[in-house]
Write a protein that holds these residues in place. Structure first.
Motif, short mmCIF file in Angstrom:
data_model
loop_
_atom_site.label_atom_id
_atom_site.label_comp_id
_atom_site.label_asym_id
_atom_site.label_seq_id
_atom_site.Cartn_x
_atom_site.Cartn_y
_atom_site.Cartn_z
N ASP A 1 9.25 78.74 32.85
CA ASP A 1 8.97 77.21 33.13
C ASP A 1 9.39 76.22 32.14
N MET A 2 10.19 75.20 32.82
CA MET A 2 10.85 74.22 32.00
C MET A 2 9.98 72.70 32.65
N SER A 3 9.58 71.97 31.68
CA SER A 3 8.91 70.90 31.88
C SER A 3 9.83 69.81 32.59
N PRO A 4 9.54 69.10 33.51
CA PRO A 4 10.17 68.37 34.55
C PRO A 4 11.02 67.11 33.55
N ASP A 5 10.29 66.86 32.48
CA ASP A 5 11.00 65.72 31.57
C ASP A 5 12.18 66.29 30.60
N THR A 6 12.50 67.40 30.73
CA THR A 6 13.57 68.27 29.89
C THR A 6 14.99 67.57 30.56
N ARG A 7 15.80 67.13 29.52
CA ARG A 7 17.10 66.67 29.48
C ARG A 7 17.92 67.57 28.84
N ILE A 8 19.23 67.93 29.89
CA ILE A 8 20.19 68.86 29.36
C ILE A 8 21.57 68.44 29.61
N TYR A 9 22.52 68.33 28.58
CA TYR A 9 23.89 67.95 28.64
C TYR A 9 24.60 69.20 28.44
#
Length: 259
Positions: free
Chosen positions: A181-189
């Protein structure tokens, strides 16, 4: 201000120095700060420390950036193939260039999470929560940053993955992304340079056809399906080197932290 301090890499009992940026005014304030951890920390701040004599110029950037924060650069091993092993989270198939290296990436992440981060949170004025904690790197360090935000999303909410070495491990990487599960507030560049893209036909224009583009697009699609915000960036003319990664510092720092 940059603080350099020795730190033991417990999986091997060897020294892996830390390069720690503290914001201007840190010693005069009681403020707490978000933290970003970087692999290959010797390449971040100083050309004199950098492996090939060119750093990311992170010190100059942070000195003028509008968001004060703590940045922790973590050195790898410099003897033989230590770095490749320490930054290898998946066993490589026979025939792969990485075959034969011991995959110690998982142990390296455990070391960061259970030894480095607690020390940083204990000895420096951090905001220790996941919303204020990111991780980043390039090449094998980019793979490790991606692995870290996938496997340790409970602790890291942001990842800068530059020129990530993901082509050889797409199957286990995507499997892990689907299963965790990945939290929807995650940010990936996610980025790559047109000059380093595998199978790129034109190195002087936007890449939308190479294998490297395809690998990053698949990762982005999987992360986006969990609600994460992803930035895909092809650096036109970009190569696999610190000089070009330095040019991306404002892009990924603004994307990860200023939204």
């Amino acid at each position: 201000m940059i603080v350099k301090r020795d730190f033991t890499y417990s999986p091997k009992g060897k020294n892996r120095p830390l390069h720690i940026w503290l914001p201007d005014g840190y010693s005069r304030s009681g403020e707490r700060y978000p933290v970003m951890y970087f692999f290959d920390g010797h390449n971040l701040f100083s050309d004199a420390d950098a492996t090939y004599g060119k750093s990311w110029g992170m010190q100059a950037f942070l000195a003028q950036w509008r968001k004060p924060m703590i940045v922790v650069g973590m050195e790898c091993g410099h003897e033989g193939d230590e770095r490749l092993s320490e930054y290898l989270p998946y066993p490589a198939n026979k025939g792969s260039w990485f075959a034969g290296f011991e995959p110690m990436g998982g142990a390296t992440m455990e070391w960061i999470l259970h030894e480095i981060k607690p020390m940083i949170d204990r000895e420096y004025r951090t905001i220790p929560f996941r919303e204020c904690t990111g991780i980043g790197g390039s090449s094998m360090g980019g793979l490790m940053a991606l692995y870290g935000v996938v496997h340790y999303n409970r602790w890291f909410s942001k990842a800068a993955c530059l020129s990530s070495a993901i082509g050889f491990c797409m199957r286990p990487l995507l499997r892990d992304m689907r299963q965790r599960d990945m939290s929807p507030d995650t940010r990936i560049y996610l980025s790559w340079g047109s000059r380093e893209a595998v199978g790129s036909k034109r190195v002087d224009q936007q890449d939308r056809s190479s294998k490297t583009f395809g690998w990053n697009r698949r990762v982005a699609a999987q992360a986006s399906s969990d609600g994460a915000a992803v930035m895909l960036h092809c650096q036109v003319g970009g190569a696999h080197c610190e000089a070009d990664w330095e040019k991306q510092v404002p892009l990924f720092m603004d994307f990860l932290w200023m939204q």
